[in-house]
Each structure stands twice: as C-alpha cells, then as structure tokens.
Design a protein around this motif. Structure first.
Motif, PDB file in Angstrom:
ATOM      1  N   TRP A 115       0.837  -1.209   0.000  1.00 44.04           N
ATOM      2  CA  TRP A 115       0.000   0.000   0.000  1.00 44.04           C
ATOM      3  C   TRP A 115       0.866   1.252   0.000  1.00 44.04           C
ATOM      4  O   TRP A 115       0.606   2.203  -0.737  1.00 44.04           O
ATOM      5  CB  TRP A 115      -0.908  -0.017   1.224  1.00 44.04           C
ATOM      6  N   LEU A 116       1.944   1.247   0.815  1.00 41.27           N
ATOM      7  CA  LEU A 116       2.817   2.413   0.918  1.00 41.27           C
ATOM      8  C   LEU A 116       3.566   2.657  -0.387  1.00 41.27           C
ATOM      9  O   LEU A 116       3.717   3.799  -0.827  1.00 41.27           O
ATOM     10  CB  LEU A 116       3.809   2.214   2.069  1.00 41.27           C
ATOM     11  N   ILE A 117       4.017   1.583  -1.040  1.00 35.50           N
ATOM     12  CA  ILE A 117       4.694   1.712  -2.329  1.00 35.50           C
ATOM     13  C   ILE A 117       3.749   2.317  -3.361  1.00 35.50           C
ATOM     14  O   ILE A 117       4.115   3.212  -4.127  1.00 35.50           O
ATOM     15  CB  ILE A 117       5.220   0.341  -2.806  1.00 35.50           C
ATOM     16  N   ARG A 118       2.495   1.841  -3.362  1.00 36.32           N
ATOM     17  CA  ARG A 118       1.508   2.356  -4.312  1.00 36.32           C
ATOM     18  C   ARG A 118       1.240   3.834  -4.073  1.00 36.32           C
ATOM     19  O   ARG A 118       1.203   4.627  -5.013  1.00 36.32           O
ATOM     20  CB  ARG A 118       0.205   1.563  -4.205  1.00 36.32           C
ATOM     21  N   LYS A 119       1.079   4.219  -2.815  1.00 34.16           N
ATOM     22  CA  LYS A 119       0.796   5.615  -2.505  1.00 34.16           C
ATOM     23  C   LYS A 119       1.998   6.519  -2.792  1.00 34.16           C
ATOM     24  O   LYS A 119       1.846   7.698  -3.123  1.00 34.16           O
ATOM     25  CB  LYS A 119       0.387   5.775  -1.036  1.00 34.16           C
ATOM     26  N   THR A 120       3.211   5.954  -2.645  1.00 31.49           N
ATOM     27  CA  THR A 120       4.417   6.754  -2.812  1.00 31.49           C
ATOM     28  C   THR A 120       4.784   6.974  -4.276  1.00 31.49           C
ATOM     29  O   THR A 120       5.128   8.092  -4.678  1.00 31.49           O
ATOM     30  CB  THR A 120       5.602   6.090  -2.085  1.00 31.49           C
ATOM     31  N   TRP A 121       4.692   5.918  -5.083  1.00 31.47           N
ATOM     32  CA  TRP A 121       5.167   6.017  -6.453  1.00 31.47           C
ATOM     33  C   TRP A 121       4.060   5.913  -7.509  1.00 31.47           C
ATOM     34  O   TRP A 121       4.043   6.658  -8.465  1.00 31.47           O
ATOM     35  CB  TRP A 121       6.208   4.925  -6.727  1.00 31.47           C
ATOM     36  N   ILE A 122       3.136   5.009  -7.334  1.00 31.54           N
ATOM     37  CA  ILE A 122       2.171   4.740  -8.412  1.00 31.54           C
ATOM     38  C   ILE A 122       1.104   5.816  -8.513  1.00 31.54           C
ATOM     39  O   ILE A 122       0.683   6.185  -9.611  1.00 31.54           O
ATOM     40  CB  ILE A 122       1.522   3.344  -8.212  1.00 31.54           C
ATOM     41  N   THR A 123       0.647   6.364  -7.396  1.00 32.66           N
ATOM     42  CA  THR A 123      -0.457   7.332  -7.429  1.00 32.66           C
ATOM     43  C   THR A 123      -0.003   8.782  -7.281  1.00 32.66           C
ATOM     44  O   THR A 123      -0.808   9.662  -7.051  1.00 32.66           O
ATOM     45  CB  THR A 123      -1.475   7.024  -6.316  1.00 32.66           C
ATOM     46  N   ARG A 124       1.276   9.038  -7.422  1.00 31.56           N
ATOM     47  CA  ARG A 124       1.759  10.392  -7.201  1.00 31.56           C
ATOM     48  C   ARG A 124       1.948  11.195  -8.494  1.00 31.56           C
ATOM     49  O   ARG A 124       2.429  12.312  -8.472  1.00 31.56           O
ATOM     50  CB  ARG A 124       3.096  10.366  -6.447  1.00 31.56           C
ATOM     51  N   GLY A 125       1.555  10.644  -9.640  1.00 35.01           N
ATOM     52  CA  GLY A 125       1.761  11.317 -10.907  1.00 35.01           C
ATOM     53  C   GLY A 125       1.002  12.630 -11.006  1.00 35.01           C
ATOM     54  O   GLY A 125      -0.085  12.798 -10.437  1.00 35.01           O
ATOM     55  N   ALA A 126       1.570  13.557 -11.767  1.00 40.91           N
ATOM     56  CA  ALA A 126       0.935  14.860 -11.951  1.00 40.91           C
ATOM     57  C   ALA A 126      -0.339  14.708 -12.765  1.00 40.91           C
ATOM     58  O   ALA A 126      -0.450  13.840 -13.626  1.00 40.91           O
ATOM     59  CB  ALA A 126       1.897  15.810 -12.667  1.00 40.91           C
ATOM     60  N   ARG A 127      -1.321  15.573 -12.494  1.00 45.38           N
ATOM     61  CA  ARG A 127      -2.540  15.603 -13.280  1.00 45.38           C
ATOM     62  C   ARG A 127      -2.287  16.469 -14.503  1.00 45.38           C
ATOM     63  O   ARG A 127      -1.986  17.658 -14.393  1.00 45.38           O
ATOM     64  CB  ARG A 127      -3.701  16.132 -12.452  1.00 45.38           C
ATOM     65  N   LEU A 128      -2.390  15.872 -15.663  1.00 43.22           N
ATOM     66  CA  LEU A 128      -2.037  16.566 -16.895  1.00 43.22           C
ATOM     67  C   LEU A 128      -3.186  17.411 -17.403  1.00 43.22           C
ATOM     68  O   LEU A 128      -4.346  17.160 -17.107  1.00 43.22           O
ATOM     69  CB  LEU A 128      -1.633  15.543 -17.954  1.00 43.22           C
ATOM     70  N   TYR A 129      -2.852  18.435 -18.185  1.00 46.28           N
ATOM     71  CA  TYR A 129      -3.869  19.256 -18.815  1.00 46.28           C
ATOM     72  C   TYR A 129      -3.340  19.740 -20.153  1.00 46.28           C
ATOM     73  O   TYR A 129      -2.139  19.730 -20.414  1.00 46.28           O
ATOM     74  CB  TYR A 129      -4.263  20.438 -17.921  1.00 46.28           C
ATOM     75  N   TYR A 130      -4.268  20.129 -21.018  1.00 45.05           N
ATOM     76  CA  TYR A 130      -3.924  20.620 -22.349  1.00 45.05           C
ATOM     77  C   TYR A 130      -3.914  22.149 -22.408  1.00 45.05           C
ATOM     78  O   TYR A 130      -3.184  22.732 -23.192  1.00 45.05           O
ATOM     79  CB  TYR A 130      -4.919  20.081 -23.384  1.00 45.05           C
ATOM     80  N   SER A 131      -4.749  22.799 -21.619  1.00 44.46           N
ATOM     81  CA  SER A 131      -4.859  24.255 -21.664  1.00 44.46           C
ATOM     82  C   SER A 131      -3.533  24.917 -21.313  1.00 44.46           C
ATOM     83  O   SER A 131      -2.664  24.322 -20.673  1.00 44.46           O
ATOM     84  CB  SER A 131      -5.931  24.738 -20.681  1.00 44.46           C
ATOM     85  N   GLN A 132      -3.394  26.168 -21.716  1.00 44.74           N
ATOM     86  CA  GLN A 132      -2.143  26.886 -21.474  1.00 44.74           C
ATOM     87  C   GLN A 132      -1.874  27.081 -19.990  1.00 44.74           C
ATOM     88  O   GLN A 132      -0.743  26.950 -19.529  1.00 44.74           O
ATOM     89  CB  GLN A 132      -2.167  28.240 -22.186  1.00 44.74           C
ATOM     90  N   TYR A 133      -2.917  27.407 -19.218  1.00 50.09           N
ATOM     91  CA  TYR A 133      -2.751  27.684 -17.795  1.00 50.09           C
ATOM     92  C   TYR A 133      -3.559  26.736 -16.909  1.00 50.09           C
ATOM     93  O   TYR A 133      -3.861  27.064 -15.771  1.00 50.09           O
ATOM     94  CB  TYR A 133      -3.149  29.134 -17.499  1.00 50.09           C
TER      95      TYR A 133
END
Length: 240
Positions: free
Chosen positions: A16-34
């Motif tokens: 669970w700790l590995i998943r929370k530390t590495w797998i679910t920490r990715g940035a939320r991407l967006y297409y808009s300029q800001y």
C-alpha cells in the motif's frame, strides 16, 4: 545497529505504501495553457459527456486548448480562429467539430488583422493590443468581422444552448463577449482572457460587470483566464 525484519503481516502495508508513494503520485495533466481544463474537470460532472462548446481564438486543436479534453470526452462544438492555417489544423485533427475561419467582434466591419508569427498565439484585431506590443507584426491584412450570433445562427447549434464559451481574442475579448446573445444561448461556463493582475481591477472591469449583471459568478482565475459560471445546471458536479 538492529536490523528491521519484515514480517508477513507487514507486506500488505508495504505494498500500500509503495503504491501511494510512487504509483499514485503522478501529476494531473492538462492541455490548456494555464490549466483551465483542469478546473473544468473539477466543476463539470464526470457523467456529462455530450456538451457543446464554442471556442473563440481556438489557436490549436490540442496544444493550449481549453476544449480538447472535453472533445476527448465526447463533447463537440465550434472552433473559431481568424487565421486560416489554424482552422486547417482543426479540420485535420477535429473534423467532428464545426471549424470556422472568422474574426469575431460585436459588429460587422472591416478591420486590420495583425500577426506576429507564422503560427502564434498573439494574432489580434485590437489596436490597443498592437500598441502595447514592442515587436513588429510579420503581416497585416484586412478582415471582415462577424458576430458570434451570426456564426451560431448559421451552424447546427443554432437552436441549442451552449455549455462552454471560451474566448481568447488578444485584447478584443469584451467585444467578442458582447457579440453573443447570452439569454438565448446561455453558456453555462464562460472562460475569458484578461490581462488584469489584481482582483480589484478585475472586479471593476467591463468584462466582470457585464457577466455579473447577467447572473454569472466568477469561480476561477488561472493567470490570464477568468472562469465564470451560472448558478445551477445539470452540467455541474456541485451546485452553488
């Protein structure tokens, strides 16, 4: 030094700790300029996947687009830009949309269009915007302006309310906003560019007063974009 022994009962916690530390920490991407579409993702209901947008000053079908993430969800609408090559790109990448080459203003007239690069963000028909810039435009041409009302009336969305109106017109944004009948098309969300850098200035601006007087509420501000919404609609995740 005493070694730490990993026991069998510790394994679920370690996974669970590995998943929370590495797998679910990715940035939320967006297409808009800001990151405007990241805000839209938070306020639009995830089950509302058949909305209609109108994107004025659309620029690019994917890069810096306020509507591409919605397009991927099933939304469709009208993309408008006064630069023909940009509309060619939309016809290539988003042929399910209605893609219109037009300069939008609050009246029909002949104006000069200034471009500062071959495929840039800052083409404008606003003389004040041109006066503020230090570089020399690479091209100046005459264009015939039209209104958002006319574009909509000649589209397949003429009898439909708009869910999202996005305006990025490089200094001409207020004139574009005034060119649509808000009572008839009643966009649920309005994103409009503003170069004002203080909340006091924004609240005293013509754009802010115009929308607030028509029952819109400012609910977001991402650098150069103001995000307004009406009070209640099925489109929203949460009602005001």
């Amino acid at each position: 030094m005493q070694a730490t022994m990993l026991t069998f009962k510790d394994i679920p916690h370690s996974i669970w700790l590995i998943r929370k530390t590495w797998i679910t920490r990715g940035a939320r991407l967006y297409y808009s300029q800001y990151g405007e579409d990241a805000v839209l993702r938070e306020i639009i209901s995830p089950s509302f996947n058949n909305g209609v947008y109108v994107d004025v000053g659309a620029y690019h079908p994917i890069k810096f687009s306020n509507t591409y993430a919605l397009y991927r969800r099933g939304w469709r609408g009208i993309n408008i830009d006064m630069d023909p090559v940009k509309i060619e790109a939309f016809k290539l990448a988003r042929s399910d949309d209605t893609n219109v080459c037009a300069a939008i203003s609050n009246e029909k007239a002949t104006r000069q269009a200034y471009s500062f690069s071959a495929y840039g963000l800052t083409s404008t028909i606003d003389p004040g915007e041109v006066a503020r810039r230090t570089e020399t435009p690479i091209s100046v041409r005459n264009v015939e302006t039209t209104t958002l009302n006319e574009v909509l009336e000649n589209s397949c969305y003429s009898a439909r309310e708009i869910d999202l109106l996005s305006i990025d017109a490089e200094g001409h944004d207020y004139h574009v906003l005034r060119s649509i009948d808000l009572k008839k098309y009643r966009p649920k969300i309005v994103i409009v560019e503003s170069t004002l850098m203080s909340m006091n200035d924004i609240m005293n601006s013509a754009i802010y007063r115009y929308l607030v007087e028509r029952d819109y509420r400012l609910i977001g501000w991402t650098h150069l974009s103001l995000i307004f919404r009406i009070e209640r609609s099925e489109i929203f995740r949460f009602q005001l």
